[in-house]
Design an enzyme around this catalytic site. Structure first.
Site, short mmCIF file in Angstrom:
data_model
loop_
_atom_site.label_atom_id
_atom_site.label_comp_id
_atom_site.label_asym_id
_atom_site.label_seq_id
_atom_site.Cartn_x
_atom_site.Cartn_y
_atom_site.Cartn_z
N ASP A 38 34.40 44.39 24.38
CA ASP A 38 35.72 45.01 24.30
C ASP A 38 35.51 46.46 23.84
OD1 ASP A 38 38.21 45.97 23.70
OD2 ASP A 38 38.87 44.19 22.60
N THR A 103 43.00 59.96 36.90
CA THR A 103 44.04 59.57 37.85
C THR A 103 44.92 60.74 38.30
OG1 THR A 103 46.06 58.25 38.10
CG2 THR A 103 45.48 58.85 35.87
N TYR A 135 51.14 55.27 30.76
CA TYR A 135 49.85 55.20 31.49
C TYR A 135 49.33 56.61 31.76
CZ TYR A 135 46.59 54.68 35.40
OH TYR A 135 45.49 54.77 36.23
N LYS A 139 46.04 58.33 30.03
CA LYS A 139 44.89 58.68 30.88
C LYS A 139 44.53 60.16 30.71
CE LYS A 139 42.87 56.72 33.62
NZ LYS A 139 41.54 56.08 33.49
N1 LIG Z 1 44.14 51.53 40.83
C1 LIG Z 1 44.51 52.73 41.22
O1 LIG Z 1 45.30 52.88 42.16
C2 LIG Z 1 43.98 53.95 40.52
C3 LIG Z 1 44.39 55.22 40.95
C4 LIG Z 1 43.87 56.35 40.32
C5 LIG Z 1 42.97 56.22 39.28
N2 LIG Z 1 42.62 54.97 38.86
C6 LIG Z 1 41.67 54.85 37.74
O2 LIG Z 1 40.48 54.33 38.28
C7 LIG Z 1 39.82 53.51 37.31
C8 LIG Z 1 39.50 52.15 37.93
O3 LIG Z 1 40.71 51.56 38.38
P1 LIG Z 1 40.71 50.08 38.98
O4 LIG Z 1 41.88 49.96 39.90
O5 LIG Z 1 39.34 49.73 39.44
O6 LIG Z 1 41.04 49.27 37.64
P2 LIG Z 1 41.12 47.68 37.43
O7 LIG Z 1 40.85 46.98 38.71
O8 LIG Z 1 42.40 47.43 36.71
O9 LIG Z 1 39.89 47.42 36.45
C9 LIG Z 1 39.88 47.82 35.11
C10 LIG Z 1 38.96 46.89 34.37
O10 LIG Z 1 38.88 47.31 32.99
C11 LIG Z 1 38.90 46.13 32.19
N3 LIG Z 1 39.33 46.41 30.82
C12 LIG Z 1 40.59 46.54 30.36
N4 LIG Z 1 40.58 46.68 29.02
C13 LIG Z 1 39.28 46.64 28.62
C14 LIG Z 1 38.63 46.71 27.37
N5 LIG Z 1 39.33 46.85 26.22
N6 LIG Z 1 37.29 46.63 27.31
C15 LIG Z 1 36.58 46.46 28.46
N7 LIG Z 1 37.13 46.39 29.69
C16 LIG Z 1 38.48 46.47 29.78
C17 LIG Z 1 39.90 45.26 32.93
O11 LIG Z 1 39.84 43.92 32.46
P3 LIG Z 1 41.21 43.03 32.56
O12 LIG Z 1 41.55 42.95 34.01
O13 LIG Z 1 40.80 41.74 31.94
O14 LIG Z 1 42.24 43.79 31.76
C18 LIG Z 1 39.45 45.44 34.37
O15 LIG Z 1 38.39 44.56 34.71
C19 LIG Z 1 40.74 53.46 36.10
O16 LIG Z 1 40.33 54.46 35.20
C20 LIG Z 1 42.10 53.86 36.66
O17 LIG Z 1 42.91 54.48 35.68
C21 LIG Z 1 43.09 53.83 39.46
#
Ligand SMILES: NC(=O)c1ccc[n+]([C@@H]2O[C@H](COP(=O)([O-])OP(=O)(O)OC[C@H]3O[C@@H](n4cnc5c(N)ncnc54)[C@H](OP(=O)(O)O)[C@@H]3O)[C@@H](O)[C@H]2O)c1
Length: 302
Positions: A38, A103, A135, A139
């Site tokens: 974590d 983001t 959010y 970020k």
């Molecule tokens: N998704 C989008 O459209 C988007 C767009 C622009 C930028 N981003 C950025 O890109 C990055 C990756 O996004 P993604 O879509 O791949 O995210 P994601 O699929 O939501 O994956 C995030 C991971 O982080 C884990 N996590 C959460 N809290 C944690 C903690 N305290 N310690 C360790 N791990 C933890 C989550 O576990 P749980 O699932 O168990 O919480 C999940 O496995 C992020 O920084 C996001 O802000 C995303």
């Protein structure tokens, strides 16, 4: 967690981008997610990383539930800011680069002015962020936490959707395909502009930038697919490629009434990334085509 060869620690390894990075890195990846570490636990994070001694850290972990963050601001801040502070401290002690994923949501306000011909200009890395909502604000704070360690790269991306084989992924493409099975018509927001980005393309660009960070490059880089559309435009293209003919009605952000505010225009200028000569970022429609080429493969095998 100790390995004989040096590894690349990938946090959020079970998420969309982290998962893809781990697949691409193979044996070189040290996958970390909340089940093993974590990141909001400062001492545990620092101890684990000092013990693993990676050559760099790519932080894909985040609190990504944009609407839920409005009612869980403390948890969102702990993950999107506190965890980054912890990782930055660990990287400082290891003297290794930190690649932090950022983001498009940091640009919460409207466009940044008109180019010749009347179109709005994409945001560059030099533009001042204007985040709105928990959010987006956390970020942006997270970016600044990463910047406190000089060996950082912030990779800002947008509208991620993972490969279809990523069963756990939650994204817009999967939502639209699911709704298309159960609804008689879809209503999708048509007044927000952004660039849907296919995770394998963003992962490739992230690894390229990670390699650059090991060679002394730092700062913010925008990495998305090319072009832009609205969520309605994106959904229409998803349904076309999926051969679904159900009606899809354009609605406004106000009509959709989400809990968190959304950027009106968050198209990112990627010319700084391009100038480094990294892997080509295809147009968003090509990314979606690639997604569907993978999507139909298992069906063809039946
Ligand atoms: N998704 C989008 O459209 C988007 C767009 C622009 C930028 N981003 C950025 O890109 C990055 C990756 O996004 P993604 O879509 O791949 O995210 P994601 O699929 O939501 O994956 C995030 C991971 O982080 C884990 N996590 C959460 N809290 C944690 C903690 N305290 N310690 C360790 N791990 C933890 C989550 O576990 P749980 O699932 O168990 O919480 C999940 O496995 C992020 O920084 C996001 O802000 C995303």
């Amino acid at each position: 967690m100790k390995r004989t060869e040096r590894t690349i620690a990938v946090t959020g390894a079970k998420g969309q981008l982290g998962g893809e990075l781990c697949r691409m890195l193979g044996e070189r990846a040290l996958p970390l997610d909340i089940d093993v570490l974590d990141l909001t636990d400062r001492q545990a994070t620092i101890d684990a990383l000092l013990d693993a001694d990676p050559e760099l850290v790519i932080n894909c972990a985040a609190y990504t539930q944009v609407d839920k963050a409005e009612s869980e601001p403390e948890l969102a801040r702990a993950v999107n800011v506190g965890a980054v502070e912890n990782l930055a401290e660990a990287c400082r002690r290891l003297d290794c680069p930190l690649v932090q994923i950022g983001t498009d949501y940091v640009f919460g306000e409207g466009g940044k002015g008109k180019a010749e011909g009347g179109s709005i200009l994409p945001w560059t890395e030099e533009d001042e962020p204007s985040p709105r909502g928990v959010y987006a604000m956390t970020k942006w704070e997270g970016e600044r936490a990463a910047m406190k360690w000089e060996k950082h790269i912030i990779v800002r991306t947008c509208g991620l959707y993972a490969r279809p084989c990523d069963a756990n992924a939650k994204n817009f493409v999967k939502t639209i395909l699911r709704l298309a099975e159960t609804k008689a018509e879809l209503r999708v927001v048509n007044d927000q502009r952004c660039t849907p980005s296919y995770v394998p393309h963003v992962a490739r660009a992230t690894l390229f930038l990670a390699e650059k960070s090991s060679n002394g490059v730092n700062g913010i880089y925008h990495a998305t697919n090319r072009g832009f559309t609205t969520w309605h435009g994106f959904a229409s293209e998803i349904l076309r490629l999926a051969n679904k003919t159900i009606p899809i009605l354009p609605i406004t952000t106000a009509e959709f009434a989400a809990a968190a505010p959304r950027p009106v225009y968050s198209v990112l200028d990627t010319s700084k990334y391009d100038s480094l000569g990294g892997p080509e970022m295809p147009h968003w429609k090509i990314g979606l085509q690639e997604y569907f080429e993978e999507y139909v493969k298992p069906l063809e095998l039946k």
